[in-house]
Design an enzyme around this catalytic site. Structure first.
Site, PDB file in Angstrom:
ATOM      1  CG  ASP A 176     -39.740  24.443  57.525  1.00  0.00           C
ATOM      2  OD1 ASP A 176     -38.757  24.314  58.284  1.00  0.00           O
ATOM      3  OD2 ASP A 176     -39.948  23.694  56.563  1.00  0.00           O
ATOM      4  CG  HIS A 177     -37.414  24.338  63.356  1.00  0.00           C
ATOM      5  ND1 HIS A 177     -37.966  23.145  62.987  1.00  0.00           N
ATOM      6  CD2 HIS A 177     -36.137  24.047  63.721  1.00  0.00           C
ATOM      7  CE1 HIS A 177     -37.068  22.191  63.113  1.00  0.00           C
ATOM      8  NE2 HIS A 177     -35.947  22.707  63.572  1.00  0.00           N
ATOM      9  CG  HIS A 239     -37.352  20.651  58.256  1.00  0.00           C
ATOM     10  ND1 HIS A 239     -38.163  21.706  58.603  1.00  0.00           N
ATOM     11  CD2 HIS A 239     -37.427  19.777  59.296  1.00  0.00           C
ATOM     12  CE1 HIS A 239     -38.705  21.455  59.793  1.00  0.00           C
ATOM     13  NE2 HIS A 239     -38.277  20.306  60.228  1.00  0.00           N
TER      14      HIS A 239
HETATM   15  C1  BG6 Z   1     -38.389  18.557  63.425  1.00  0.00           C
HETATM   16  C2  BG6 Z   1     -38.678  17.088  63.275  1.00  0.00           C
HETATM   17  O1  BG6 Z   1     -39.222  19.298  62.583  1.00  0.00           O
HETATM   18  O2  BG6 Z   1     -37.032  18.800  63.107  1.00  0.00           O
HETATM   19  C3  BG6 Z   1     -37.729  16.266  64.141  1.00  0.00           C
HETATM   20  O3  BG6 Z   1     -40.021  16.819  63.655  1.00  0.00           O
HETATM   21  C4  BG6 Z   1     -36.307  16.634  63.854  1.00  0.00           C
HETATM   22  O4  BG6 Z   1     -37.928  14.884  63.941  1.00  0.00           O
HETATM   23  C5  BG6 Z   1     -36.111  18.137  63.933  1.00  0.00           C
HETATM   24  O5  BG6 Z   1     -35.490  15.988  64.808  1.00  0.00           O
HETATM   25  C6  BG6 Z   1     -34.729  18.535  63.499  1.00  0.00           C
HETATM   26  O6  BG6 Z   1     -34.542  19.869  63.794  1.00  0.00           O
HETATM   27  P1  BG6 Z   1     -33.104  20.455  64.072  1.00  0.00           P
HETATM   28  O7  BG6 Z   1     -33.346  21.918  64.248  1.00  0.00           O
HETATM   29  O8  BG6 Z   1     -32.599  19.769  65.298  1.00  0.00           O
HETATM   30  O9  BG6 Z   1     -32.292  20.118  62.869  1.00  0.00           O
END
Ligand code: BG6
Length: 483
Positions: A176-177, A239
């Protein structure tokens, strides 16, 4: 030292060029990679090593935060290889096994990275197992799985089972980044490396918590994927619930992967399951008006691009404290923030002007884009008798640690996966607990006669129905990190 190989499945995709290889390059630049690290890109396209290296080079030039170094790149590039194969062809994995043995020249550790479309996760894992590539006798074998991990509880469980058929849980790293973002990691440091906040971090002092993941971009060219996911699967299940778990979990006894994840699972399991009444009264879904015009989106699509939900946590710490979660695309700004709103003073001895209410103290954890922490409290307006106005005390990463202090999330995650630290990855029971919470919403909203779908204009703050959700509790969405 044994060599280490990172094998990226689906290496011709965007993620490899934009995130993975630039992150590995930055790790090399910082001297954090194992001494002999090979990268093998596995994909179908008829490329060779030179073509793949060229593409990766442009990715690094563009995405490694202005830190490209040609000499270092040459060093890295010599150990980048391309393997042309089909994700569904078992025999290609046997061939891969031979090629890896040639590259490594002896025992080696390996990290397999599933950067493919989700339908290939299980088949690739099975093929790795069948080709003996998950066997750990000659070195560690870890598998990184990108999101989405399943589309509901049943499919997530099935995927867990399929992976567990060939890998032990300790070999699986579900990404989960958001957990790799410095500011998300800092939530635990903020709470547990300081003494002044934890004593008030509970139902006695906290009135509500608001977690927002707002995006200004719309679904763009990802409409095909998004149409089958929607904001619940795309942001809430992963997230948002992860951020909620970090902000609300009990302190683990140690900073070790299982200790942390045990607490997160406990927290997720303490969230009250949503009943149909809750869904009707405390959840809102919406779509930005132009969503249905996007290519790949059904003209009568019921996929929400925005949702707001009120959750309750049934434990001693949080009983009675509402947690409001919201996320949407095509909003007026990009911001991820957690606002902790404190209770008001029990007695007001100051004479406020008629109709005025003292603003609550808030503590805002600003995850992005202006990373930091803001504490808002009331101060006496100078030269007034008793006027009180909210003022802000702010910590900004860029001021305290300098620009460029925040690496991309993938750097931390890849490094941790290489080092075998799973703290920032989601365990199987955790992912299932998250789906268990989201499933009732998905089911309710997928009924043809389900909840009303609200619409909002792109570039706005989202549907007014989300404001009404809080107004019912005599609250409003707090600006938090936005001024
Ligand atoms: C991803 C989603 O996991 O996270 C995207 O699939 C979203 O739809 C993105 O735009 C948002 O990531 P960040 O790091 O730009 O907040």
């Amino acid at each position: 030292m044994k060599p280490t190989t990172v094998v990226i499945f689906g290496a011709s995709g965007d993620l490899t060029q934009r995130k993975l290889v630039p992150a590995l390059f930055n790790l090399l630049r910082k001297g954090r990679l194992p001494e002999e690290l090979h990268i093998v890109g596995f994909a179908r396209r008829p490329w060779d090593d030179a073509e793949f290296r060229g593409r990766m080079r442009s990715g690094v030039e563009e995405h490694s935060a202005g830190s490209f170094d040609a000499g270092l790149w040459e060093q890295m590039s010599a150990r980048i290889h391309y393997f042309q194969g089909h994700l569904e062809a078992r025999e290609d994995f046997k061939r891969l096994s031979t090629v890896l043995a040639e590259i490594e020249g002896g025992p080696a550790d390996r990290l397999y990275y599933l950067a493919t479309a989700p339908e290939y996760y299980a088949p690739v894992a099975a093929s790795l197992g069948a080709a003996g590539l998950t066997d750990e006798h000659a070195g560690v074998r870890r598998l990184v799985v990108e999101k989405p991990f399943g589309r509901d509880l049943t499919t997530a469980r099935a995927l867990n089972e399929q992976l567990h058929a060939v890998l032990e849980e300790h070999q699986i790293y579900r990404i989960d980044h958001y957990l790799g973002k410095e500011t998300a990691q800092n939530i635990l440091f903020f709470r547990f490396a300081n003494t002044i906040f934890e004593p008030v971090w509970n139902r006695n002092y906290v009135a509500s918590v608001q977690v927002t993941v707002a995006e200004d971009v719309d679904v763009g060219h990802r409409a095909g994927y998004y149409e089958t996911a929607g904001v619940l699967r795309d942001i809430f299940q992963n997230h948002l619930l992860q951020l909620l778990a970090l902000v609300a979990m009990e302190p683990p006894a140690s900073f070790n992967a299982d200790a942390i994840r045990n607490e997160k699972v406990k927290l997720l399991s303490a969230i009250r399951p949503l009943t149909s009444d809750d869904i009707a009264n405390h959840a809102v879904r919406a779509q930005y008006r132009r969503y249905r015009d996007a290519e790949g989106v059904a003209p009568n699509s019921l996929t929400p691009t925005y949702a707001a939900v009120r959750l309750s946590i049934d434990n001693w710490r949080w009983q009675g404290v509402p947690f409001y979660l919201r996320s949407g695309k095509a909003l007026h700004t990009k911001t991820t923030q957690i606002v902790v709103q404190f209770v008001r003073p029990p007695h007001m001895m100051f004479n406020l002007p008629p109709g005025h209410r003292l603003a609550s103290n808030t503590l805002s954890l600003c995850i992005q884009p202006d990373e930091g922490i803001h504490l808002k409290f009331g101060a006496k307006v100078p030269d007034s008798a008793q006027e009180i106005r909210p003022v802000n005390m702010e910590f900004h990463y860029r001021e305290s640690f300098g620009n460029g202090a925040l690496p991309d999330a993938y750097e931390r995650l890849l490094l941790d996966a290489l080092n075998g630290d799973a703290s920032l990855f989601t365990r199987s029971d955790e992912i299932e607990a998250a789906w268990r919470l989201i499933d009732p919403l998905l089911t309710a909203w997928e009924q043809p006669d389900g909840a009303p779908m609200f619409f909002y204009e792109s570039g706005t703050e989202g549907p007014t129905s989300a404001d009404a959700l809080l107004a019912r509790d005599d609250r409003r969405w707090l600006p938090g990190c936005e001024h």
